[in-house]
Motif scaffolding. Structure first.
Motif, PDB file in Angstrom:
ATOM      1  N   THR A 145       0.824  -1.210   0.000  1.00  0.00           N
ATOM      2  CA  THR A 145       0.000   0.000   0.000  1.00  0.00           C
ATOM      3  C   THR A 145       0.861   1.263   0.000  1.00  0.00           C
ATOM      4  O   THR A 145       0.499   2.264  -0.619  1.00  0.00           O
ATOM      5  CB  THR A 145      -0.935   0.013   1.221  1.00  0.00           C
ATOM      6  OG1 THR A 145      -0.176  -0.271   2.416  1.00  0.00           O
ATOM      7  CG2 THR A 145      -2.020  -1.034   1.081  1.00  0.00           C
ATOM      8  N   TYR A 146       2.002   1.229   0.673  1.00  0.00           N
ATOM      9  CA  TYR A 146       2.912   2.374   0.691  1.00  0.00           C
ATOM     10  C   TYR A 146       3.422   2.648  -0.732  1.00  0.00           C
ATOM     11  O   TYR A 146       3.525   3.798  -1.161  1.00  0.00           O
ATOM     12  CB  TYR A 146       4.083   2.054   1.621  1.00  0.00           C
ATOM     13  CG  TYR A 146       4.695   3.248   2.316  1.00  0.00           C
ATOM     14  CD1 TYR A 146       3.897   4.150   3.023  1.00  0.00           C
ATOM     15  CD2 TYR A 146       6.067   3.471   2.297  1.00  0.00           C
ATOM     16  CE1 TYR A 146       4.454   5.230   3.677  1.00  0.00           C
ATOM     17  CE2 TYR A 146       6.637   4.540   2.945  1.00  0.00           C
ATOM     18  CZ  TYR A 146       5.832   5.422   3.640  1.00  0.00           C
ATOM     19  OH  TYR A 146       6.389   6.499   4.283  1.00  0.00           O
ATOM     20  N   LEU A 147       3.713   1.569  -1.447  1.00  0.00           N
ATOM     21  CA  LEU A 147       4.204   1.686  -2.822  1.00  0.00           C
ATOM     22  C   LEU A 147       3.107   2.202  -3.744  1.00  0.00           C
ATOM     23  O   LEU A 147       3.341   3.102  -4.564  1.00  0.00           O
ATOM     24  CB  LEU A 147       4.699   0.323  -3.309  1.00  0.00           C
ATOM     25  CG  LEU A 147       5.218   0.247  -4.744  1.00  0.00           C
ATOM     26  CD1 LEU A 147       6.461   1.098  -4.918  1.00  0.00           C
ATOM     27  CD2 LEU A 147       5.510  -1.203  -5.120  1.00  0.00           C
ATOM     28  N   MET A 148       1.907   1.637  -3.660  1.00  0.00           N
ATOM     29  CA  MET A 148       0.813   2.051  -4.532  1.00  0.00           C
ATOM     30  C   MET A 148       0.420   3.503  -4.282  1.00  0.00           C
ATOM     31  O   MET A 148       0.146   4.252  -5.220  1.00  0.00           O
ATOM     32  CB  MET A 148      -0.391   1.129  -4.350  1.00  0.00           C
ATOM     33  CG  MET A 148      -0.206  -0.249  -4.974  1.00  0.00           C
ATOM     34  SD  MET A 148      -1.730  -1.235  -5.038  1.00  0.00           S
ATOM     35  CE  MET A 148      -1.855  -1.765  -3.330  1.00  0.00           C
ATOM     36  N   LYS A 149       0.418   3.914  -3.004  1.00  0.00           N
ATOM     37  CA  LYS A 149       0.072   5.300  -2.693  1.00  0.00           C
ATOM     38  C   LYS A 149       1.122   6.257  -3.259  1.00  0.00           C
ATOM     39  O   LYS A 149       0.784   7.326  -3.778  1.00  0.00           O
ATOM     40  CB  LYS A 149      -0.054   5.505  -1.188  1.00  0.00           C
ATOM     41  CG  LYS A 149      -0.470   6.936  -0.813  1.00  0.00           C
ATOM     42  CD  LYS A 149      -0.604   7.132   0.671  1.00  0.00           C
ATOM     43  CE  LYS A 149      -1.049   8.555   0.991  1.00  0.00           C
ATOM     44  NZ  LYS A 149      -0.046   9.572   0.603  1.00  0.00           N
ATOM     45  N   ALA A 150       2.384   5.863  -3.174  1.00  0.00           N
ATOM     46  CA  ALA A 150       3.452   6.717  -3.700  1.00  0.00           C
ATOM     47  C   ALA A 150       3.294   6.927  -5.204  1.00  0.00           C
ATOM     48  O   ALA A 150       3.409   8.051  -5.708  1.00  0.00           O
ATOM     49  CB  ALA A 150       4.813   6.100  -3.400  1.00  0.00           C
ATOM     50  N   GLY A 151       3.012   5.847  -5.926  1.00  0.00           N
ATOM     51  CA  GLY A 151       2.816   5.957  -7.367  1.00  0.00           C
ATOM     52  C   GLY A 151       1.639   6.836  -7.729  1.00  0.00           C
ATOM     53  O   GLY A 151       1.718   7.674  -8.632  1.00  0.00           O
ATOM     54  N   LEU A 152       0.530   6.675  -7.018  1.00  0.00           N
ATOM     55  CA  LEU A 152      -0.668   7.463  -7.280  1.00  0.00           C
ATOM     56  C   LEU A 152      -0.454   8.932  -6.915  1.00  0.00           C
ATOM     57  O   LEU A 152      -0.963   9.838  -7.584  1.00  0.00           O
ATOM     58  CB  LEU A 152      -1.835   6.876  -6.487  1.00  0.00           C
ATOM     59  CG  LEU A 152      -3.254   7.144  -6.999  1.00  0.00           C
ATOM     60  CD1 LEU A 152      -3.406   6.680  -8.443  1.00  0.00           C
ATOM     61  CD2 LEU A 152      -4.270   6.447  -6.104  1.00  0.00           C
ATOM     62  N   GLN A 153       0.326   9.168  -5.859  1.00  0.00           N
ATOM     63  CA  GLN A 153       0.599  10.542  -5.425  1.00  0.00           C
ATOM     64  C   GLN A 153       1.399  11.305  -6.485  1.00  0.00           C
ATOM     65  O   GLN A 153       1.173  12.493  -6.719  1.00  0.00           O
ATOM     66  CB  GLN A 153       1.381  10.532  -4.107  1.00  0.00           C
ATOM     67  CG  GLN A 153       1.433  11.885  -3.399  1.00  0.00           C
ATOM     68  CD  GLN A 153       0.147  12.201  -2.661  1.00  0.00           C
ATOM     69  OE1 GLN A 153      -0.397  11.355  -1.973  1.00  0.00           O
ATOM     70  NE2 GLN A 153      -0.329  13.432  -2.798  1.00  0.00           N
ATOM     71  N   ILE A 154       2.322  10.622  -7.155  1.00  0.00           N
ATOM     72  CA  ILE A 154       3.117  11.243  -8.219  1.00  0.00           C
ATOM     73  C   ILE A 154       2.205  11.690  -9.358  1.00  0.00           C
ATOM     74  O   ILE A 154       2.337  12.803  -9.886  1.00  0.00           O
ATOM     75  CB  ILE A 154       4.190  10.264  -8.733  1.00  0.00           C
ATOM     76  CG1 ILE A 154       5.258  10.044  -7.649  1.00  0.00           C
ATOM     77  CG2 ILE A 154       4.843  10.782 -10.017  1.00  0.00           C
ATOM     78  CD1 ILE A 154       6.219   8.920  -7.958  1.00  0.00           C
TER      79      ILE A 154
END
Length: 605
Positions: free
Chosen positions: A115-124
């Protein structure tokens, strides 16, 4: 926890078979109490956000992702503040430390990393700034560190099992194993696609880009690695359909394998391609999920890349008909059908489909607007008789072209290469008095779609190009050398594919025509006013032909030349000041060249 996993597995099965509303109904009631329900719900919202590209949907998905990783974080092993910080930024848990964790703590590490990884990608994507890219990149590194620790644990357990030891005490269940394999498989696969100089930098800060290892992880979860080792097994029926206790991320491992072989391998030359295996995986999943929009769409794409365009259209329509709950999922099929319409020169149908996408989808208004305007222009100039109605349609296409540049977006503070390309094409349309030469073939090439042309369509387009070359021989247009070079580039590309597909053709004549076209583009390169990209892509086209002929050394030299031009920032080819700038779609070509070197190594070994 395992009861929650099994229920989330049921929800994912519903989603993969196009029962999205029923999937959400299973996940929503427990999303605040269960780590895995929270993860599943965040995944569905993230998919919806990516498809709609609406800020409100992205914000909802970001909130769901944040909630999911906070739920997981509360269940992680608690150490001192300094030790937790060190584990996040510098080191990872040792094998013994992970072994001493409870099953919930091990799963919490995995879910937190996901989830930390997916949120980071979406935040970009959401912030569209380079600062966000750097900030979220640090979070991606944190996620990768967690995965690396879990990877070592998984490999240790597998080694112990291979020695015949009892591994029950390690608590390595199928759901945990599938999650670790999926994460490390995706990391390795994605990073291996990067140019070498970028990959070295990524590896310096701790990332890893081993394509062979990534493929092994993804295959191992579904047992496909055994099929890969035995060529004869590929001719057999697929294995028995999965059981409920199989890993939660197993289908996503399968999907990555199919995406790599069916989609990515057709966009750029890549190593480790295994089409028979990907076909077997696809048929296996279609049996499991006969109404699954994802798998129906992938089958449509598979058929299209095999030049079975009529059959592909049937499966794209099946994908559209499979569900109505999340209509944004239809846009993938509309996009593919739009390109098939361009391939088949059905300009009216192409205009209708791209107009629909322009109204309903937010993914790339610049590209949709350009394609809608281009299809309208082609319909007017090819299917209508001269007169006022035709003039009105051309003026309408010009109005659409004028909107393209303003519709561009940014990701991580950078413009999207294909949007920059269509913006330049729309400006050229205006510069030339509402005219473009072969815009259909040009944009199909930009999306690596020329290889989907059937042999009759290849021959038809060759006739178009040859007829235009005769007309251009007496042209005095300021952009005549751009047009001649475009004709010869397209002719060289189509002839190479004809040589691969058509056994009844005049091979000697076609080879000479292909070489002649490449020579002409090279000779005219310094006279090209705007389309300087033609020079670089023609060299790449020449390298592909050399590879087809088995001249791998010369092909490698051509590819290395293109990579060196970018490394040295040496672009002084063409007429005018723009010749000194970077050329259109340079980043796309560099990725193709990097992966092409891997293919050359694979073929020549």
């Amino acid at each position: 926890m395992f009861d929650s996993i099994h229920q989330v597995r049921q929800a994912m099965d519903l989603f993969l078979n196009s029962y999205t509303a029923e999937c959400e109904a299973l996940l929503l009631p427990k999303r605040n109490a269960s780590m895995y329900h929270s993860l599943g719900y965040a995944f569905i919202l993230s998919l919806k956000a990516i498809l709609t590209y609406q800020r409100v949907d992205i914000e909802a998905a970001l909130d769901a992702m944040k909630h999911a990783y906070l739920v997981a974080d509360k269940l992680r092993k608690r150490d001192s503040f300094w030790k937790n910080t060190a584990h996040s930024l510098i080191s990872t848990y040792s094998i013994q430390e992970i072994k001493e964790m409870t099953p919930i703590q091990r799963h919490a590490e995995l879910v937190f990393a996901e989830t930390y990884l997916m949120k980071a990608g979406l935040q970009i994507v959401y912030e569209e700034s380079f600062v966000a890219f750097l900030r979220e990149g640090i979070k991606m590194h944190t996620s990768h560190q967690i995965y690396k620790g879990l990877e070592r644990y998984l490999l240790h357990v597998q080694k112990e099992a291979s020695l015949g030891k009892d591994i029950m005490e390690y608590g390595m269940d199928a759901h945990l194993a599938s999650g670790i394999a999926f994460g490390m498989g995706c990391f390795n696969l994605a990073l291996s696609m990067l140019p070498e100089f970028v990959l070295k930098l990524a590896e310096f800060v701790g990332f890893q880009g081993d394509r062979g290892l990534g493929m092994w992880y993804l295959k191992s979860i579904g047992g496909w690695d055994a099929y890969n080792k035995n060529e004869k097994q590929k001719q057999r029926m697929a294995p028995e359909l999965q059981k409920p206790q199989e890993g939660l991320r197993r289908q996503f491992c399968d999907m990555m394998l199919m995406m790599y072989n069916i989609v990515l391998a057709k966009l750029t030359p890549v190593s480790h391609v295994d089409l028979p295996l990907s076909d077997l995986i696809l048929q296996y999943n279609l049996k499991l999920y006969p109404q699954g929009m994802v798998f129906l769409t992938l089958n449509g794409r598979r058929l299209a890349t095999q030049r079975q365009l009529s059959e592909a259209k049937i499966y794209y329509q099946k994908a559209i008909d499979s569900q109505d709950y999340m209509k944004q999922l239809h846009h993938i099929s509309y996009w593919e059908l739009g390109f098939i319409a361009l391939l088949e020169q059905d300009w009216k149908k192409a205009h209708q489909l791209f107009q629909k996408l322009n109204k309903e989808s937010n993914w790339s208004k610049a590209v949709y607007t350009y394609l809608q305007g281009m299809a309208l222009y082609l319909y007017a100039t090819h299917d209508m008789n001269p007169g006022d109605s035709r003039k009105q349609l051309i003026l309408k296409s010009a109005e659409l072209m004028a909107l393209v540049t303003k519709a561009k977006q940014k990701i991580a503070g950078k413009s999207i290469f294909i949007e920059k390309f269509v913006a330049r094409k729309s400006r050229k349309f205006e510069l030339q008095g509402n005219r473009l030469l072969f815009p259909d073939l040009e944009i199909i090439h930009a999306f690596s779609g020329l290889e989907m042309l059937t042999v009759p369509l290849m021959r038809k387009n060759l006739d178009r190009i040859n007829a235009m070359l005769i007309r251009l021989s007496s042209s005095h247009s300021f952009y005549v050398y751009d047009d001649i070079s475009l004709c010869h580039f397209l002719r060289a590309s189509i002839l190479r594919q004809l040589l691969e597909q058509d056994d009844d053709g005049n091979v000697v004549e076609w080879k000479e025509m292909q070489r002649e076209s490449i020579r002409i583009v090279m000779a005219l390169a310094d006279k090209i006013q705007l389309d300087h990209w033609l020079y670089y892509f023609t060299i790449y086209e020449e390298a592909l032909m050399l590879m087809m002929e088995g001249d791998y050394d010369q092909a490698r030299k051509k590819i290395l030349y293109l990579l060196q031009r970018t490394e040295k920032h040496d672009f002084n080819v063409g007429a005018g000041q723009r010749a000194k700038n970077k050329y259109s779609m340079e980043n796309a070509l560099i990725l193709k060249c990097h992966n092409c070197l891997g293919v050359i190594t694979e073929l020549s070994s």
